[in-house]
Motif scaffolding. Structure first.
Motif, PDB file in Angstrom:
ATOM      1  N   VAL A 116       0.837  -1.196   0.000  1.00 10.60           N
ATOM      2  CA  VAL A 116       0.000   0.000   0.000  1.00 10.60           C
ATOM      3  C   VAL A 116       0.875   1.251   0.000  1.00 10.60           C
ATOM      4  O   VAL A 116       0.635   2.206  -0.757  1.00 10.60           O
ATOM      5  CB  VAL A 116      -0.954  -0.008   1.211  1.00 10.60           C
ATOM      6  CG1 VAL A 116      -1.660   1.347   1.349  1.00 10.60           C
ATOM      7  CG2 VAL A 116      -1.982  -1.131   1.063  1.00 10.60           C
ATOM      8  N   GLN A 117       1.911   1.253   0.829  1.00 12.10           N
ATOM      9  CA  GLN A 117       2.809   2.409   0.888  1.00 12.10           C
ATOM     10  C   GLN A 117       3.534   2.603  -0.433  1.00 12.10           C
ATOM     11  O   GLN A 117       3.726   3.739  -0.898  1.00 12.10           O
ATOM     12  CB  GLN A 117       3.802   2.240   2.037  1.00 12.10           C
ATOM     13  CG  GLN A 117       3.163   2.315   3.407  1.00 12.10           C
ATOM     14  CD  GLN A 117       4.189   2.300   4.527  1.00 12.10           C
ATOM     15  OE1 GLN A 117       5.334   2.693   4.345  1.00 12.10           O
ATOM     16  NE2 GLN A 117       3.779   1.832   5.698  1.00 12.10           N
ATOM     17  N   TYR A 118       3.949   1.502  -1.060  1.00  3.53           N
ATOM     18  CA  TYR A 118       4.634   1.589  -2.345  1.00  3.53           C
ATOM     19  C   TYR A 118       3.703   2.188  -3.409  1.00  3.53           C
ATOM     20  O   TYR A 118       4.108   3.072  -4.175  1.00  3.53           O
ATOM     21  CB  TYR A 118       5.111   0.211  -2.780  1.00  3.53           C
ATOM     22  CG  TYR A 118       5.633   0.178  -4.202  1.00  3.53           C
ATOM     23  CD1 TYR A 118       6.937   0.576  -4.487  1.00  3.53           C
ATOM     24  CD2 TYR A 118       4.808  -0.211  -5.258  1.00  3.53           C
ATOM     25  CE1 TYR A 118       7.411   0.579  -5.795  1.00  3.53           C
ATOM     26  CE2 TYR A 118       5.280  -0.211  -6.565  1.00  3.53           C
ATOM     27  CZ  TYR A 118       6.577   0.180  -6.825  1.00  3.53           C
ATOM     28  OH  TYR A 118       7.038   0.196  -8.120  1.00  3.53           O
ATOM     29  N   LEU A 119       2.462   1.722  -3.461  1.00  2.00           N
ATOM     30  CA  LEU A 119       1.514   2.236  -4.443  1.00  2.00           C
ATOM     31  C   LEU A 119       1.266   3.723  -4.226  1.00  2.00           C
ATOM     32  O   LEU A 119       1.200   4.511  -5.192  1.00  2.00           O
ATOM     33  CB  LEU A 119       0.198   1.459  -4.349  1.00  2.00           C
ATOM     34  CG  LEU A 119       0.260  -0.007  -4.771  1.00  2.00           C
ATOM     35  CD1 LEU A 119      -1.039  -0.715  -4.396  1.00  2.00           C
ATOM     36  CD2 LEU A 119       0.538  -0.146  -6.263  1.00  2.00           C
ATOM     37  N   ARG A 120       1.142   4.116  -2.995  1.00  2.00           N
ATOM     38  CA  ARG A 120       0.903   5.522  -2.685  1.00  2.00           C
ATOM     39  C   ARG A 120       2.097   6.383  -3.093  1.00  2.00           C
ATOM     40  O   ARG A 120       1.934   7.494  -3.613  1.00  2.00           O
ATOM     41  CB  ARG A 120       0.628   5.662  -1.186  1.00  2.00           C
ATOM     42  CG  ARG A 120       0.337   7.083  -0.743  1.00  2.00           C
ATOM     43  CD  ARG A 120       0.188   7.143   0.753  1.00  2.00           C
ATOM     44  NE  ARG A 120      -0.047   8.495   1.225  1.00  2.00           N
ATOM     45  CZ  ARG A 120       0.028   8.858   2.493  1.00  2.00           C
ATOM     46  NH1 ARG A 120       0.296   7.955   3.415  1.00  2.00           N
ATOM     47  NH2 ARG A 120      -0.188  10.106   2.857  1.00  2.00           N
ATOM     48  N   ARG A 127      -4.898   4.525 -11.443  1.00  2.00           N
ATOM     49  CA  ARG A 127      -6.074   3.670 -11.282  1.00  2.00           C
ATOM     50  C   ARG A 127      -5.576   2.261 -10.975  1.00  2.00           C
ATOM     51  O   ARG A 127      -4.807   1.679 -11.756  1.00  2.00           O
ATOM     52  CB  ARG A 127      -6.922   3.693 -12.550  1.00  2.00           C
ATOM     53  CG  ARG A 127      -7.528   5.066 -12.839  1.00  2.00           C
ATOM     54  CD  ARG A 127      -8.163   5.111 -14.232  1.00  2.00           C
ATOM     55  NE  ARG A 127      -9.227   4.126 -14.373  1.00  2.00           N
ATOM     56  CZ  ARG A 127     -10.498   4.323 -14.024  1.00  2.00           C
ATOM     57  NH1 ARG A 127     -10.862   5.489 -13.497  1.00  2.00           N
ATOM     58  NH2 ARG A 127     -11.405   3.385 -14.200  1.00  2.00           N
ATOM     59  N   ILE A 128      -5.985   1.710  -9.826  1.00  2.00           N
ATOM     60  CA  ILE A 128      -5.413   0.461  -9.331  1.00  2.00           C
ATOM     61  C   ILE A 128      -6.492  -0.601  -9.177  1.00  2.00           C
ATOM     62  O   ILE A 128      -7.479  -0.402  -8.453  1.00  2.00           O
ATOM     63  CB  ILE A 128      -4.705   0.678  -7.972  1.00  2.00           C
ATOM     64  CG1 ILE A 128      -3.601   1.727  -8.108  1.00  2.00           C
ATOM     65  CG2 ILE A 128      -4.146  -0.634  -7.439  1.00  2.00           C
ATOM     66  CD1 ILE A 128      -3.044   2.205  -6.778  1.00  2.00           C
ATOM     67  N   GLN A 139      -7.577  -0.019   3.776  1.00  2.00           N
ATOM     68  CA  GLN A 139      -6.410   0.785   4.135  1.00  2.00           C
ATOM     69  C   GLN A 139      -5.873   1.539   2.917  1.00  2.00           C
ATOM     70  O   GLN A 139      -5.515   2.716   3.015  1.00  2.00           O
ATOM     71  CB  GLN A 139      -5.309  -0.099   4.721  1.00  2.00           C
ATOM     72  CG  GLN A 139      -4.119   0.696   5.236  1.00  2.00           C
ATOM     73  CD  GLN A 139      -3.019  -0.184   5.771  1.00  2.00           C
ATOM     74  OE1 GLN A 139      -2.190  -0.669   5.020  1.00  2.00           O
ATOM     75  NE2 GLN A 139      -3.007  -0.392   7.085  1.00  2.00           N
ATOM     76  N   ALA A 140      -5.824   0.861   1.771  1.00  2.00           N
ATOM     77  CA  ALA A 140      -5.344   1.515   0.556  1.00  2.00           C
ATOM     78  C   ALA A 140      -6.215   2.712   0.189  1.00  2.00           C
ATOM     79  O   ALA A 140      -5.717   3.794  -0.146  1.00  2.00           O
ATOM     80  CB  ALA A 140      -5.300   0.506  -0.584  1.00  2.00           C
TER      81      ALA A 140
END
Length: 297
Positions: A116-120, A127-128, A139-140
């Motif tokens: 989640v932190q990496y994606l943020r 768009r995920i 959480q994401a």
């Protein structure tokens, strides 16, 4: 009195520890020149610990013998770095405390949350399409990730126990359109009670790869360096002063060696130094530093 017994007294019974001769000749004292770390017991120098979870401290819903004692002996000097991608740290901490293990949310570095932190950080505004547990998806979304069901820029995969043909088809469709594939971890299984095998994210990932030919652009979990770096940051420690304890040569040992960390393997495999944390606490085996299976010291 062994080092571990003394360490337990200092942590858990300071009244008794004061009666112990801390400079007793029976205890190894620091030499004038630094000893070879490969020749010293794993606990020498009171290292901080980066601990694996499944197969090291627990098997699904059961603590492994000696897990609670190990955590208490190293109170304030451990962090659990796990490829778990189903729970948030708060969920996992509650679960572990329910098993009698003294763990706080801040003691946990989990691959799902790291994804989640990496994606943020690296795909802000993208768009995920995320296949994960409801808790991880919540959480994401709460942290600003834009979750969609189609027309995705990124396909993110964690352990999803509801994964089915429809989910595979949806991921294949988005990857065929050019979406990037990100995975929380690549473990195919982890150990369960009584020798059971528990399927992991890597098994789902293999299905996606077989269907599409796509390989993940990024894997967030071990053996990659980011999880170990975060563990060191949480501990405020250095590789030289930190030891990894795990059960998986491919993730725990290989990842530790590449990050410059010594390691000890538990379990029943040929490279294990003890079967359980309880056995490890009773032994003065030496840690290793080389890649497993390649002349590890």
């Amino acid at each position: 009195m062994s080092f571990i017994q003394l360490n337990w007294l200092c942590c858990c019974r300071p009244d008794l520890a004061r009666m112990t001769a801390y400079d007793s000749p029976s205890l190894a004292c620091p030499a004038a020149s630094a000893p070879n770390p490969e020749d010293t017991p794993w606990h020498a120098g009171q290292p901080s610990l980066i601990l694996d979870l499944d197969g090291t401290l627990i098997r699904e819903h059961e603590p492994i013998e000696g897990a609670a004692e190990l955590l208490r002996a190293f109170h304030g000097r451990f962090v659990i770095v796990s490829n778990n991608s189903t729970h948030t740290a708060h969920q996992m901490a509650r679960r572990l405390r329910g098993m009698g293990l003294p763990v706080r949310a801040g003691d946990l570095v989990l691959a799902g949350e790291q994804m989640v932190q990496y994606l943020r950080a690296h795909h802000a505004g993208a768009r995920i399409l995320m296949r994960a547990t409801p808790a991880l998806k919540r959480q994401a979304a709460a942290r600003g990730c834009r979750l969609v069901e189609r027309d995705a820029d990124v396909v993110a995969l964690a352990l999803d126990k509801t994964f089915d043909y429809a989910a595979l088809a949806a991921m294949a469709r988005e990857l065929a359109r050019g979406a990037k594939l990100v995975a929380s971890n690549i473990d195919r299984t982890h150990p369960g009670p009584d020798g059971q095998i528990v399927p992991e994210t890597g098994t789902l990932l293999q299905a996606v790869m077989a269907c599409t030919g796509n390989r993940p652009r990024h894997v967030c979990g071990k053996p990659g360096p980011a999880m170990f770096a975060e563990g060191l940051r949480r501990l405020g420690s250095t590789p030289a002063a930190t030891l990894v304890i795990g059960d998986n040569p491919a993730t725990d040992a290989a990842g530790a060696a590449r990050a410059g960390l010594r390691y000890v393997l538990l379990g029943t495999g040929p490279q294990a130094m003890a079967a359980t944390p309880a056995q490890l606490l009773a032994r003065d085996c030496t840690a290793r530093s080389g890649l497993p299976g390649r002349g590890a010291a």
